[in-house]
Design a protein around this motif. Structure first.
Motif, PDB file in Angstrom:
ATOM      1  N   PRO A 391       2.579  -1.511   3.101  1.00  0.00           N
ATOM      2  CA  PRO A 391       1.315  -2.533   3.101  1.00  0.00           C
ATOM      3  C   PRO A 391       1.489  -3.639   1.912  1.00  0.00           C
ATOM      4  N   HIS A 392       1.862  -3.092   0.873  1.00  0.00           N
ATOM      5  CA  HIS A 392       1.841  -4.332  -0.116  1.00  0.00           C
ATOM      6  C   HIS A 392       2.841  -5.381   0.342  1.00  0.00           C
ATOM      7  N   ARG A 394       3.402  -6.441   3.618  1.00  0.00           N
ATOM      8  CA  ARG A 394       2.641  -7.158   4.416  1.00  0.00           C
ATOM      9  C   ARG A 394       1.802  -8.121   3.865  1.00  0.00           C
TER      10      ARG A 394
END
Length: 516
Positions: A391-392, A394
């Protein structure tokens, strides 16, 4: 009277005299136009300043039919379109209403906001100056029928009706009684709405549709004289198309509304509660204590803030930006992407004359050459973010893609949900070590001396204040040593060195005595 018969589709089937039925012939309708209009029933004439929707609902009420079904034909439905068409009806619909009600077309046009499409976004959005409109904007169709009323005007009316000026999205004050318009029922909190023109419900603008509370008996809030004066100027500017800006001269109505959006966006968008309370306290010192609450968010509060800014233009624009610690005017204008080039340039000319852009240093933006010459385009970075599992990464790829496409860093950070300083750090890391360095998390470990210093700083925290959070420790470590620590590390430091007493969880209460 003649007799006809029904012949079955199959010739084999037989029919009898029982299949005969009576048919009555009428004369064909005359093709000559009717010279005289139908007379209007008594007591259904338009009242002074009445909105078209209010008059149509009162007109159709004695018939027990919805206004759309009573006055419009099937061929007019396409011209009426969806939503509240009576705010800006098509000229053909005005002629249709004039023919059906015997009211002159100019009189019907006076009850509307005109047919200009450019004014739809300026007048139709309800609670235009409220904080909710800037933080979580909704579509216009959901707020078209929202309205606010003056309880004193309804109390004075022999037959209550809705004024046209009340239905404007920026309307918050009654200039006749100098009170704030009431948009919610004081008894049950229901948000007042104009009935749909396809409804057959009884129209009573002085009653709450939910609890039938009589709105004329409510006690409205008194409006400040500065807010009343500004609201009167808005009404005049809406009619003439020109707003008189203090010290600047006349500006057009669309430019004035765009200017108000930028000024209130400075107050409502990405500002902390503490700084907004400071601004409210400053306005209270100038306009009187208590004119704004501790957390002003309503449309009237926004109107009063605008009145305070315009009353001391242009000095109070600088004061408001300094108190709110908001970005400079150019960044504020860039937030509104739907502005046309002409309006945007006029806003920049007005605001940059008050607070010009800061001249950057020679070494500022040295990372820009890296992001502009990055082999990957913005679309390629977004495509890479769509398949990345972390996630980080993205989030960083999407933020870098916006900057790669030319979006300012402040706006790209706002879209990503981070502060601009964080995005600047990613850009500097990328300029030094490449794209992978900007995407990877670089966690720094505190050495012994740094850990002792941070532990002493945590141990000296005041105990009569709320407990510190992990983000406070993270920010302090970054400020002192330019290192990023995780939330787990910050939480361990707070637990180990914090002066706060940890709450002990006692043993569960035993409801029954143990057996011997």
């Amino acid at each position: 009277m003649i007799w006809g018969s029904y012949r079955p589709p199959s010739a084999v089937m037989q029919w009898s005299e029982k299949d005969l039925f009576a048919v009555e012939l009428f004369e064909p309708p005359s093709e000559e136009p009717v010279m005289q209009r139908p007379r209007l029933p008594g007591g259904i004439v338009p009242l002074p300043g009445e909105a078209l929707a209010s008059w149509l609902l009162r007109y159709a009420e004695p018939f027990g039919i919805a206004p759309d079904d009573l006055l419009l034909r099937n061929s007019d439905v396409q011209l009426a379109g969806r939503g509240d068409w009576c705010r800006r009806p098509h000229p053909h619909l005005i002629e249709r209403l004039a023919t059906a009600t015997a009211v002159d077309p100019p009189r019907i046009t006076e009850m509307t906001f005109g047919a200009e499409a450019v004014d739809e976004a300026l007048d139709d959005q309800r609670e235009r100056f409220s904080a909710q409109r800037f933080r979580a904007p909704t579509t216009i169709s959901r707020r078209q029928r929202r309205m606010a009323v003056c309880v004193h005007c309804l109390a004075d009316d022999a037959m209550p009706y809705v004024r046209r000026d009340w239905t404007a999205g920026w309307a918050t004050v009654c200039v006749d009684h100098k009170t704030v318009l009431t948009g919610d029922c004081p008894e049950c909190g229901y948000k007042l709405r104009m009935p749909a023109l396809s409804s057959r419900d009884y129209f009573a603008p002085d009653r709450c549709p939910r609890c039938s509370f009589r709105l004329a008996t409510a006690s409205p809030r008194e409006a400040h004289p500065a807010a009343v004066a500004l609201h009167r100027k808005l009404i005049e500017a809406r009619e003439s198309g020109v707003f008189d800006l203090p010290g600047q001269g006349a500006i057009t109505w669309p430019v004035a509304m765009a200017l108000f959006d930028v000024l209130l966006g400075t107050v409502w968008i990405n500002t902390g509660l503490v700084v907004r309370r400071r601004l409210a306290a400053r306005i209270g010192r100038d306009f009187g204590h208590g004119v704004l609450g501790p957390e002003p968010t309503g449309s009237y509060d926004g109107l009063l803030i605008l009145a305070w800014i315009l009353d001391g233009w242009p000095d109070r624009v600088r004061v408001a930006i300094a108190i709110l610690q908001a970005p400079r005017p150019r960044r504020q204008v860039e937030r509104w992407r739907d502005l046309n080039d002409e309006t945007r340039q006029k806003l920049l000319d007005l605001l940059l004359a008050i607070w010009p852009d800061q001249k950057p240093g020679d070494d500022r933006g040295w990372w820009r050459a890296w992001i502009e010459n990055l082999p990957e385009t913005g679309d390629e970075l977004r495509a890479r973010a769509a398949v990345d599992r972390f996630p980080h990464r993205r989030m960083r790829l999407l933020a870098l893609a916006d900057v790669r496409d030319g979006m300012p860093v402040e706006l790209a950070a706002e879209a990503a949900g981070i502060i601009p300083r964080t995005l600047y750090i990613w850009l500097r890391r990328g300029a030094k070590g490449g794209l992978d360095a900007a995407l990877d998390r670089q966690r720094g470990a505190l050495n012994q001396a740094q850990a002792v210093e941070i532990a002493q700083w945590i141990a000296e925290a005041p105990t009569n204040q709320p407990r510190w959070r992990t983000n406070r420790v993270q920010n302090e470590v970054f400020r002192r040593y330019r290192l990023e620590i995780s939330k787990d590390v910050a939480q361990n430091l707070l637990r180990k060195h914090g002066p706060w007493v940890r709450r002990r969880v006692g043993a569960p209460h035993r409801w029954s005595q143990p057996h011997d």
